[in-house]
Motif scaffolding. Structure first.
Motif, PDB file in Angstrom:
ATOM      1  N   ASP A 136      91.310 -19.696  10.545  1.00 55.21           N
ATOM      2  CA  ASP A 136      90.487 -20.796  10.027  1.00 55.21           C
ATOM      3  C   ASP A 136      89.622 -21.331  11.163  1.00 55.21           C
ATOM      4  O   ASP A 136      90.124 -21.986  12.078  1.00 55.21           O
ATOM      5  CB  ASP A 136      91.366 -21.906   9.444  1.00 55.21           C
ATOM      6  N   ALA A 137      88.327 -21.058  11.097  1.00 57.79           N
ATOM      7  CA  ALA A 137      87.401 -21.483  12.155  1.00 57.79           C
ATOM      8  C   ALA A 137      87.153 -22.990  12.133  1.00 57.79           C
ATOM      9  O   ALA A 137      86.712 -23.560  13.127  1.00 57.79           O
ATOM     10  CB  ALA A 137      86.071 -20.740  12.007  1.00 57.79           C
ATOM     11  N   THR A 188      85.009 -32.521   9.552  1.00 63.33           N
ATOM     12  CA  THR A 188      85.103 -31.084   9.812  1.00 63.33           C
ATOM     13  C   THR A 188      85.289 -30.900  11.311  1.00 63.33           C
ATOM     14  O   THR A 188      84.425 -31.280  12.094  1.00 63.33           O
ATOM     15  CB  THR A 188      83.817 -30.355   9.359  1.00 63.33           C
ATOM     16  N   GLN A 189      86.426 -30.319  11.702  1.00 60.11           N
ATOM     17  CA  GLN A 189      86.691 -30.106  13.126  1.00 60.11           C
ATOM     18  C   GLN A 189      86.640 -28.609  13.436  1.00 60.11           C
ATOM     19  O   GLN A 189      87.178 -27.789  12.673  1.00 60.11           O
ATOM     20  CB  GLN A 189      88.066 -30.678  13.482  1.00 60.11           C
ATOM     21  N   LEU A 190      85.959 -28.274  14.523  1.00 54.02           N
ATOM     22  CA  LEU A 190      85.853 -26.868  14.917  1.00 54.02           C
ATOM     23  C   LEU A 190      87.167 -26.408  15.539  1.00 54.02           C
ATOM     24  O   LEU A 190      87.689 -27.048  16.441  1.00 54.02           O
ATOM     25  CB  LEU A 190      84.697 -26.677  15.904  1.00 54.02           C
ATOM     26  N   ASN A 191      87.682 -25.307  15.038  1.00 55.24           N
ATOM     27  CA  ASN A 191      88.927 -24.725  15.546  1.00 55.24           C
ATOM     28  C   ASN A 191      88.562 -23.425  16.274  1.00 55.24           C
ATOM     29  O   ASN A 191      88.631 -22.343  15.712  1.00 55.24           O
ATOM     30  CB  ASN A 191      89.877 -24.456  14.364  1.00 55.24           C
ATOM     31  N   THR A 192      88.122 -23.570  17.529  1.00 53.19           N
ATOM     32  CA  THR A 192      87.585 -22.408  18.258  1.00 53.19           C
ATOM     33  C   THR A 192      88.699 -21.450  18.678  1.00 53.19           C
ATOM     34  O   THR A 192      89.783 -21.871  19.056  1.00 53.19           O
ATOM     35  CB  THR A 192      86.790 -22.847  19.503  1.00 53.19           C
ATOM     36  N   GLN A 193      88.389 -20.168  18.591  1.00 52.91           N
ATOM     37  CA  GLN A 193      89.330 -19.127  19.003  1.00 52.91           C
ATOM     38  C   GLN A 193      88.536 -17.950  19.564  1.00 52.91           C
ATOM     39  O   GLN A 193      87.612 -17.462  18.924  1.00 52.91           O
ATOM     40  CB  GLN A 193      90.171 -18.681  17.788  1.00 52.91           C
ATOM     41  N   GLU A 194      88.896 -17.538  20.767  1.00 52.78           N
ATOM     42  CA  GLU A 194      88.167 -16.442  21.425  1.00 52.78           C
ATOM     43  C   GLU A 194      88.808 -15.103  21.073  1.00 52.78           C
ATOM     44  O   GLU A 194      90.028 -14.967  21.060  1.00 52.78           O
ATOM     45  CB  GLU A 194      88.178 -16.646  22.941  1.00 52.78           C
ATOM     46  N   SER A 218      80.510 -21.024   6.145  1.00 49.10           N
ATOM     47  CA  SER A 218      79.839 -22.320   6.314  1.00 49.10           C
ATOM     48  C   SER A 218      79.122 -22.340   7.661  1.00 49.10           C
ATOM     49  O   SER A 218      79.522 -21.622   8.579  1.00 49.10           O
ATOM     50  CB  SER A 218      80.846 -23.471   6.264  1.00 49.10           C
ATOM     51  N   PRO A 219      78.084 -23.173   7.781  1.00 48.01           N
ATOM     52  CA  PRO A 219      77.429 -23.328   9.091  1.00 48.01           C
ATOM     53  C   PRO A 219      78.408 -23.784  10.169  1.00 48.01           C
ATOM     54  O   PRO A 219      78.325 -23.348  11.317  1.00 48.01           O
ATOM     55  CB  PRO A 219      76.353 -24.381   8.822  1.00 48.01           C
ATOM     56  N   PHE A 275      82.740 -20.220  15.719  1.00 46.85           N
ATOM     57  CA  PHE A 275      82.845 -18.860  16.249  1.00 46.85           C
ATOM     58  C   PHE A 275      81.933 -18.681  17.463  1.00 46.85           C
ATOM     59  O   PHE A 275      82.344 -18.153  18.507  1.00 46.85           O
ATOM     60  CB  PHE A 275      82.478 -17.845  15.163  1.00 46.85           C
ATOM     61  N   SER A 276      80.691 -19.136  17.338  1.00 44.92           N
ATOM     62  CA  SER A 276      79.696 -18.899  18.384  1.00 44.92           C
ATOM     63  C   SER A 276      79.964 -19.713  19.649  1.00 44.92           C
ATOM     64  O   SER A 276      79.451 -19.387  20.719  1.00 44.92           O
ATOM     65  CB  SER A 276      78.283 -19.204  17.867  1.00 44.92           C
ATOM     66  N   ALA A 277      80.789 -20.754  19.544  1.00 46.67           N
ATOM     67  CA  ALA A 277      81.096 -21.591  20.717  1.00 46.67           C
ATOM     68  C   ALA A 277      81.811 -20.790  21.803  1.00 46.67           C
ATOM     69  O   ALA A 277      81.639 -21.068  22.996  1.00 46.67           O
ATOM     70  CB  ALA A 277      81.937 -22.792  20.299  1.00 46.67           C
ATOM     71  N   VAL A 278      82.614 -19.785  21.407  1.00 52.95           N
ATOM     72  CA  VAL A 278      83.413 -19.048  22.401  1.00 52.95           C
ATOM     73  C   VAL A 278      83.324 -17.518  22.241  1.00 52.95           C
ATOM     74  O   VAL A 278      84.009 -16.776  22.939  1.00 52.95           O
ATOM     75  CB  VAL A 278      84.904 -19.478  22.352  1.00 52.95           C
ATOM     76  N   ASN A 279      82.466 -17.048  21.319  1.00 47.77           N
ATOM     77  CA  ASN A 279      82.337 -15.601  21.099  1.00 47.77           C
ATOM     78  C   ASN A 279      80.878 -15.181  21.063  1.00 47.77           C
ATOM     79  O   ASN A 279      80.000 -15.970  20.738  1.00 47.77           O
ATOM     80  CB  ASN A 279      82.990 -15.210  19.752  1.00 47.77           C
TER      81      ASN A 279
END
Length: 218
Positions: free
Chosen positions: A29-30, A144-150, A162-163, A169-173
């Motif tokens: 879940d992003a 809406t909280q970003l759940n970043t995962q590399e 969703s945007p 995703f783009s924050a760390v990939n």
């Protein structure tokens, strides 16, 4: 074996659509949703929902509503079905927020609306209603909280819903050579800030996004 990354956890049936086509799948879940404790105005009548999360947030704090008294205007078939299941009358379902705003301006210019949204929301709908002097109030009912995962692995395709999911995703990939498969044009516009290797599903459902990815990778 080709691999697909889903930025939303899938049901077993949805995963089997990917596995059955001969691809491997990784899912997470992003984004994470936090419902807010909101005091809603009295005399609600025309309700705007641009996501299923808005519907869930509204119902969470208003469990005993007579849903038949409202007219709903929404974005996406999943949002529509979640409203109908709860007994709401859906006047209009649009593919995206811009189309919904256009419909409201053309057909309900003199009505008053309540727009249920996230603390992070896009501007198309409220800006267009304001520009055309449609009366509405904005009710922020969830975060809406970003759940970043590399990810070290490079996937053949990434599924975006969703945007906000794209931003997470783009924050760390990096997108590299991966195909981005999007649920709608608004999500695709966010992806296009990073790559032009993007395709859009035929309908705003998870199953349609999967079908588009499978077809593109075959």
């Amino acid at each position: 074996m080709k691999s697909i990354l889903s930025t939303k956890k899938l049901t077993s049936a949805q995963k089997n659509l990917i596995l059955g086509a001969g691809f491997s799948v990784v899912e997470y879940d992003a984004i994470q949703i936090e419902f807010l404790d909101v005091e809603f105005p009295k005399n609600l009548e025309n309700l705007i929902f641009t996501s299923k999360n808005g519907v869930q947030a509204f119902l969470k704090t208003q469990p005993d509503l007579n849903t038949e008294t409202f007219s709903c205007f929404c974005v996406g078939s999943k949002t529509e079905s979640s409203l109908i299941k709860k007994g709401f009358k859906v006047v209009k379902t649009a593919q995206n927020a811009a189309d919904l705003a256009d419909f409201i301006v053309k057909n309900y210019k003199n009505a008053h609306f309540s727009f249920f949204c996230s603390a992070i929301r896009r501007d198309e709908l409220p800006d267009y209603l304001t520009k055309n002097q449609v009366s509405f109030e904005e009710i922020v009912c969830y975060k809406t909280q970003l759940n970043t995962q590399e990810f070290k692995q490079e996937f053949d395709a990434v599924l975006f819903f969703s945007p906000s999911g794209v931003q997470s995703f783009s924050a760390v990939n990096h997108f590299k050579n991966m195909l981005s498969v999007c649920i709608g044009n608004t999500t695709a516009a966010e992806v296009q800030k990073h790559t032009q290797n993007v395709t859009v599903a035929n309908a705003t459902t998870i199953e349609s996004v999967i079908a588009r990815a499978v077809k593109a990778l075959n």
